[in-house]
Design a protein around this motif. Structure first.
Motif, short mmCIF file in Angstrom:
data_model
loop_
_atom_site.label_atom_id
_atom_site.label_comp_id
_atom_site.label_asym_id
_atom_site.label_seq_id
_atom_site.Cartn_x
_atom_site.Cartn_y
_atom_site.Cartn_z
N UNK A 48 13.03 -33.47 -23.44
CA UNK A 48 12.02 -33.74 -24.56
C UNK A 48 10.60 -33.50 -24.27
N UNK A 49 9.53 -33.71 -25.20
CA UNK A 49 8.32 -33.54 -24.67
C UNK A 49 7.69 -34.55 -23.51
N UNK A 50 7.09 -33.92 -22.81
CA UNK A 50 6.56 -34.76 -21.72
C UNK A 50 7.38 -34.67 -20.51
N UNK B 149 8.56 -23.82 -19.74
CA UNK B 149 7.84 -24.73 -20.40
C UNK B 149 7.43 -24.40 -21.85
N UNK B 150 6.92 -23.02 -21.86
CA UNK B 150 6.12 -22.28 -23.09
C UNK B 150 7.11 -21.71 -23.98
N UNK C 278 14.21 -27.26 -25.26
CA UNK C 278 14.38 -28.56 -24.32
C UNK C 278 16.01 -28.73 -24.38
N UNK C 279 16.28 -29.17 -23.19
CA UNK C 279 17.78 -29.53 -22.74
C UNK C 279 18.52 -28.52 -22.37
#
Length: 62
Positions: A6-8, A33-34, A38-39
Motif C-alpha cells: 500500500x502507500x508508503x 513504484x510509478x 500495490x501487492x
C-alpha cells in the motif's frame, strides 16, 4: 519483485537465493513504484539489451 502492499511501502527485489538487491536497481524500483499496482509479486529475469551488438548482454548486468 514484490511491490508495496500500500502507500508508503517499499518495492523489494529479491534474488533466487533470497538476497534483497533493490538498492542495486534504483531505476527498476522507481519504475515499479510509478507504474505497477500495490501487492504484486513478479517473477522473471533482468536482461540488458546491447544496442550496438544487437543482442542481450549479461556482462552489462554485472
Amino acid at each position: 519483485m514484490f511491490t508495496a502492499a500500500g502507500p508508503g511501502g517499499r518495492v523489494l527485489v529479491q534474488t533466487r537465493r533470497g538476497s534483497l538487491v533493490q538498492d542495486r536497481f534504483p531505476d527498476l524500483v522507481a519504475a515499479a513504484e510509478q507504474q505497477l499496482r500495490y501487492g504484486l509479486v513478479l517473477d522473471g529475469e533482468l536482461v540488458v539489451w546491447d544496442t550496438e551488438e544487437g543482442r542481450l548482454s549479461f556482462e552489462a548486468l554485472q
